[in-house]
Design a protein around this motif. Sequence first.
Motif, PDB file in Angstrom:
ATOM      1  N   GLU A   1       0.845  -1.199   0.000  1.00  0.00           N
ATOM      2  CA  GLU A   1       0.000   0.000   0.000  1.00  0.00           C
ATOM      3  C   GLU A   1       0.877   1.245   0.000  1.00  0.00           C
ATOM      4  O   GLU A   1       1.850   1.321   0.745  1.00  0.00           O
ATOM      5  CB  GLU A   1      -0.961  -0.020   1.189  1.00  0.00           C
ATOM      6  CG  GLU A   1      -2.081  -1.018   0.968  1.00  0.00           C
ATOM      7  CD  GLU A   1      -3.183  -0.952   2.012  1.00  0.00           C
ATOM      8  OE1 GLU A   1      -3.235   0.038   2.755  1.00  0.00           O
ATOM      9  OE2 GLU A   1      -3.969  -1.913   2.064  1.00  0.00           O
ATOM     10  N   GLY A   2       0.524   2.180  -0.859  1.00  0.00           N
ATOM     11  CA  GLY A   2       1.326   3.392  -0.981  1.00  0.00           C
ATOM     12  C   GLY A   2       2.377   3.279  -2.078  1.00  0.00           C
ATOM     13  O   GLY A   2       2.982   4.266  -2.469  1.00  0.00           O
ATOM     14  N   ASP A   3       2.584   2.042  -2.576  1.00  0.00           N
ATOM     15  CA  ASP A   3       3.621   1.830  -3.597  1.00  0.00           C
ATOM     16  C   ASP A   3       3.067   1.547  -4.983  1.00  0.00           C
ATOM     17  O   ASP A   3       3.797   1.089  -5.856  1.00  0.00           O
ATOM     18  CB  ASP A   3       4.508   0.633  -3.192  1.00  0.00           C
ATOM     19  CG  ASP A   3       5.595   1.057  -2.206  1.00  0.00           C
ATOM     20  OD1 ASP A   3       5.681   2.276  -1.936  1.00  0.00           O
ATOM     21  OD2 ASP A   3       6.328   0.177  -1.726  1.00  0.00           O
ATOM     22  N   CYS A   4       1.778   1.790  -5.191  1.00  0.00           N
ATOM     23  CA  CYS A   4       1.188   1.462  -6.486  1.00  0.00           C
ATOM     24  C   CYS A   4       1.737   2.415  -7.557  1.00  0.00           C
ATOM     25  O   CYS A   4       1.670   3.632  -7.399  1.00  0.00           O
ATOM     26  CB  CYS A   4      -0.338   1.564  -6.436  1.00  0.00           C
ATOM     27  SG  CYS A   4      -1.112   1.263  -8.037  1.00  0.00           S
ATOM     28  N   HIS A   5       2.240   1.832  -8.638  1.00  0.00           N
ATOM     29  CA  HIS A   5       2.768   2.622  -9.759  1.00  0.00           C
ATOM     30  C   HIS A   5       1.667   3.502 -10.352  1.00  0.00           C
ATOM     31  O   HIS A   5       1.925   4.573 -10.872  1.00  0.00           O
ATOM     32  CB  HIS A   5       3.318   1.652 -10.812  1.00  0.00           C
ATOM     33  CG  HIS A   5       3.948   2.345 -11.976  1.00  0.00           C
ATOM     34  ND1 HIS A   5       5.123   3.039 -11.864  1.00  0.00           N
ATOM     35  CD2 HIS A   5       3.550   2.466 -13.257  1.00  0.00           C
ATOM     36  CE1 HIS A   5       5.436   3.552 -13.051  1.00  0.00           C
ATOM     37  NE2 HIS A   5       4.486   3.225 -13.913  1.00  0.00           N
ATOM     38  N   TYR A   6       0.433   2.995 -10.276  1.00  0.00           N
ATOM     39  CA  TYR A   6      -0.713   3.768 -10.776  1.00  0.00           C
ATOM     40  C   TYR A   6      -1.473   4.427  -9.618  1.00  0.00           C
ATOM     41  O   TYR A   6      -2.664   4.677  -9.717  1.00  0.00           O
ATOM     42  CB  TYR A   6      -1.629   2.867 -11.605  1.00  0.00           C
ATOM     43  CG  TYR A   6      -0.909   2.214 -12.747  1.00  0.00           C
ATOM     44  CD1 TYR A   6      -0.639   2.927 -13.916  1.00  0.00           C
ATOM     45  CD2 TYR A   6      -0.449   0.901 -12.645  1.00  0.00           C
ATOM     46  CE1 TYR A   6       0.062   2.336 -14.956  1.00  0.00           C
ATOM     47  CE2 TYR A   6       0.249   0.309 -13.689  1.00  0.00           C
ATOM     48  CZ  TYR A   6       0.502   1.037 -14.843  1.00  0.00           C
ATOM     49  OH  TYR A   6       1.195   0.460 -15.872  1.00  0.00           O
ATOM     50  N   LEU A   7      -0.793   4.609  -8.544  1.00  0.00           N
ATOM     51  CA  LEU A   7      -1.258   5.309  -7.344  1.00  0.00           C
ATOM     52  C   LEU A   7      -2.226   4.533  -6.463  1.00  0.00           C
ATOM     53  O   LEU A   7      -1.967   4.328  -5.285  1.00  0.00           O
ATOM     54  CB  LEU A   7      -1.851   6.683  -7.690  1.00  0.00           C
ATOM     55  CG  LEU A   7      -0.916   7.606  -8.507  1.00  0.00           C
ATOM     56  CD1 LEU A   7      -1.624   8.920  -8.812  1.00  0.00           C
ATOM     57  CD2 LEU A   7       0.397   7.858  -7.765  1.00  0.00           C
ATOM     58  N   THR A   8      -3.380   4.104  -7.042  1.00  0.00           N
ATOM     59  CA  THR A   8      -4.391   3.510  -6.153  1.00  0.00           C
ATOM     60  C   THR A   8      -4.924   2.154  -6.622  1.00  0.00           C
ATOM     61  O   THR A   8      -5.944   1.688  -6.133  1.00  0.00           O
ATOM     62  CB  THR A   8      -5.605   4.463  -5.996  1.00  0.00           C
ATOM     63  OG1 THR A   8      -6.115   4.741  -7.314  1.00  0.00           O
ATOM     64  CG2 THR A   8      -5.243   5.762  -5.310  1.00  0.00           C
ATOM     65  N   GLY A   9      -4.222   1.534  -7.587  1.00  0.00           N
ATOM     66  CA  GLY A   9      -4.705   0.250  -8.121  1.00  0.00           C
ATOM     67  C   GLY A   9      -4.902  -0.793  -7.038  1.00  0.00           C
ATOM     68  O   GLY A   9      -5.947  -1.459  -6.972  1.00  0.00           O
ATOM     69  N   ASN A  10      -3.912  -0.924  -6.137  1.00  0.00           N
ATOM     70  CA  ASN A  10      -4.003  -1.958  -5.102  1.00  0.00           C
ATOM     71  C   ASN A  10      -5.085  -1.629  -4.060  1.00  0.00           C
ATOM     72  O   ASN A  10      -5.688  -2.520  -3.475  1.00  0.00           O
ATOM     73  CB  ASN A  10      -2.640  -2.201  -4.433  1.00  0.00           C
ATOM     74  CG  ASN A  10      -1.965  -0.911  -3.997  1.00  0.00           C
ATOM     75  OD1 ASN A  10      -2.509   0.172  -4.175  1.00  0.00           O
ATOM     76  ND2 ASN A  10      -0.772  -1.026  -3.431  1.00  0.00           N
ATOM     77  N   LEU A  11      -5.351  -0.334  -3.880  1.00  0.00           N
ATOM     78  CA  LEU A  11      -6.403   0.047  -2.922  1.00  0.00           C
ATOM     79  C   LEU A  11      -7.778  -0.274  -3.511  1.00  0.00           C
ATOM     80  O   LEU A  11      -8.697  -0.701  -2.802  1.00  0.00           O
ATOM     81  CB  LEU A  11      -6.314   1.537  -2.586  1.00  0.00           C
ATOM     82  CG  LEU A  11      -4.980   1.976  -1.941  1.00  0.00           C
ATOM     83  CD1 LEU A  11      -4.967   3.471  -1.694  1.00  0.00           C
ATOM     84  CD2 LEU A  11      -4.741   1.218  -0.624  1.00  0.00           C
ATOM     85  N   LYS A  12      -7.894  -0.085  -4.836  1.00  0.00           N
ATOM     86  CA  LYS A  12      -9.155  -0.432  -5.503  1.00  0.00           C
ATOM     87  C   LYS A  12      -9.365  -1.944  -5.425  1.00  0.00           C
ATOM     88  O   LYS A  12     -10.466  -2.418  -5.144  1.00  0.00           O
ATOM     89  CB  LYS A  12      -9.127   0.014  -6.962  1.00  0.00           C
ATOM     90  CG  LYS A  12      -9.190   1.517  -7.111  1.00  0.00           C
ATOM     91  CD  LYS A  12      -9.436   1.915  -8.562  1.00  0.00           C
ATOM     92  CE  LYS A  12      -9.612   3.404  -8.689  1.00  0.00           C
ATOM     93  NZ  LYS A  12      -8.447   4.084  -9.278  1.00  0.00           N
TER      94      LYS A  12
ATOM     95  N   LEU B   1       2.575  -7.176  -1.215  1.00  0.00           N
ATOM     96  CA  LEU B   1       4.015  -7.429  -1.093  1.00  0.00           C
ATOM     97  C   LEU B   1       4.717  -6.696  -2.225  1.00  0.00           C
ATOM     98  O   LEU B   1       4.065  -6.293  -3.192  1.00  0.00           O
ATOM     99  CB  LEU B   1       4.306  -8.931  -1.163  1.00  0.00           C
ATOM    100  CG  LEU B   1       4.164  -9.645  -2.511  1.00  0.00           C
ATOM    101  CD1 LEU B   1       4.765 -11.024  -2.425  1.00  0.00           C
ATOM    102  CD2 LEU B   1       2.718  -9.781  -2.937  1.00  0.00           C
ATOM    103  N   SER B   2       6.003  -6.511  -2.099  1.00  0.00           N
ATOM    104  CA  SER B   2       6.703  -5.797  -3.166  1.00  0.00           C
ATOM    105  C   SER B   2       7.291  -6.804  -4.145  1.00  0.00           C
ATOM    106  O   SER B   2       7.452  -7.982  -3.836  1.00  0.00           O
ATOM    107  CB  SER B   2       7.804  -4.910  -2.588  1.00  0.00           C
ATOM    108  OG  SER B   2       9.004  -5.657  -2.477  1.00  0.00           O
ATOM    109  N   ALA B   3       7.609  -6.313  -5.336  1.00  0.00           N
ATOM    110  CA  ALA B   3       8.138  -7.178  -6.391  1.00  0.00           C
ATOM    111  C   ALA B   3       9.468  -7.806  -5.968  1.00  0.00           C
ATOM    112  O   ALA B   3       9.889  -8.823  -6.503  1.00  0.00           O
ATOM    113  CB  ALA B   3       8.317  -6.365  -7.670  1.00  0.00           C
TER     114      ALA B   3
END
Lengths: 119, 224
Positions: free
Chosen positions: A43-54, A81-83
Motif C-alpha cells: 500500500e502506498g507503492d502502487c505505480h498507478y497510485l491507487t490500483g491496489n487500494l481499488k 508485497l513488493s516485487a
Amino acid sequence: MRLSYPSNVKVINVPCTGRVDILHLLKAIEDGADGVYVAGCLEGDCHYLTGNLKAKKRVAYVKKVLEDIGMEPERVEMYNLSAAQGTRFAEIAREFTERILDLGPSPVGSEAKSGGEAA
Amino acid sequence: MVVGESKPIEEILSMVADFNKILLTGCKGCVTVCNAGGQKEVGILASALKIARKKEGREIEIDEITLERQCDPEYIDQLEDPIAKNGYDAVVSMACSVGPQYIAKHYEDMLVFPALNTTFIGGSLEHGVWAEFCQACGACGIHNFGALCPIARCAKSLLNGPCGGSAGGKCEISQETDCVWHLIYERMSRLGQLDKMANVVMFKDWTSSRDGGPRKIVREDLKQ
Ligand code: SF4
Ligand code: SF4
C-alpha cells in the motif's frame, strides 16, 4: 532466486491489481476455484497510485457476496508485497493454500482448482 | 437520475428459488450511472446467483441482456425474441422499478421480479455516494428556498424552517444529515436575500404530487 510455491496456485498476470475486477474474482469461484487471492504491491507503492487500494475494496466486496450466499469469505483474499519479496510471494502461496486446505474443497466444485492472481 | 440499489442477494435468491432458467436484464439509463443495474452489475449478480445455486447442487441458467432503457416500450420489445425462443421461467429486472412493470405489461404470461430497490431521485455526491434531492412534488418551488429543496431534503419537509432540531448545520435525525434549512439560510445570506426568509411560504397544494393520484403527462405536440 529459485523459490518453489505450491503447484496448485495458478498465477494470472495483470499489469496492476487495479485491473482485477469483482467479476474476475467471482468467475474464478463460479468456475470451481477453491480460493482466489490477489497479490498486489505494498500500500502506498502502487505505480498507478491507487490500483491496489481499488483491488482491496473489490476483494472486500466479493467477500461480502460470498458471505451473503453462505460461502466462506476466507476463500478470497488480498495480499500486499513488493516485487522484490520473492520469499514472501512463496510464503503467501503456501499460507493461502493451507487456509484453503483447512476450508476444504469449494462447494461449487469443478475440475478447476484453487487459483491465485499476482500483479 | 433515479437512484437505486441492489436488493439483498438472499432476497433475489428466494425470488428465483423455483426456477432453472431466467433472463436477467439490466438498463443502460440511470441505474448504470448509479452502478446498480447496468451491464456490469448484471454480470456480477448473475455470477453470484450461479455460485449460490451451484453450491446447492441446483445450477441455474442465466442469460444477460442490458437494454438501452427499460422505461420505453420500444426497448422492451427487444426482449421478444429471446423470451419467445429461450423458455425462461422468469425475468429479473435490474432497472428501476419502472422496468419490471414495463416487462410485465408487455409479456403478460411471464413472471417478472425486481432485483433493485428504487430509492430516490438524486445525484452523486462523490464516487460511490448518492443523495436524495427531489421528491417529484410536481410543482417545483425551490426558487423560494435558494434553489435547495426542503421537501426532499428536510426530514419534516418544512416549508418554513428550520425547526428547533437544527444544530451545527446538522439535522436532528442524524449527524450524517445536513439540515437543508441551515444550507438555505447560508445561501440566502450569501445572496443577500435573508429578508426573503421572513416571508411565510403558504401551504402547498399537494394535488400535483402523489396526493392527486398516479400522474401522467400528455404532450399533444409529441403524441402521434
Ligand atoms: S420542490 Fe418539488 S419538484 Fe422541486 S425539487 Fe423539491 S420535490 Fe422536487
Ligand atoms: S433539523 Fe433541519 S432538516 Fe432536520 S427536520 Fe429540522 S429543519 Fe428539517
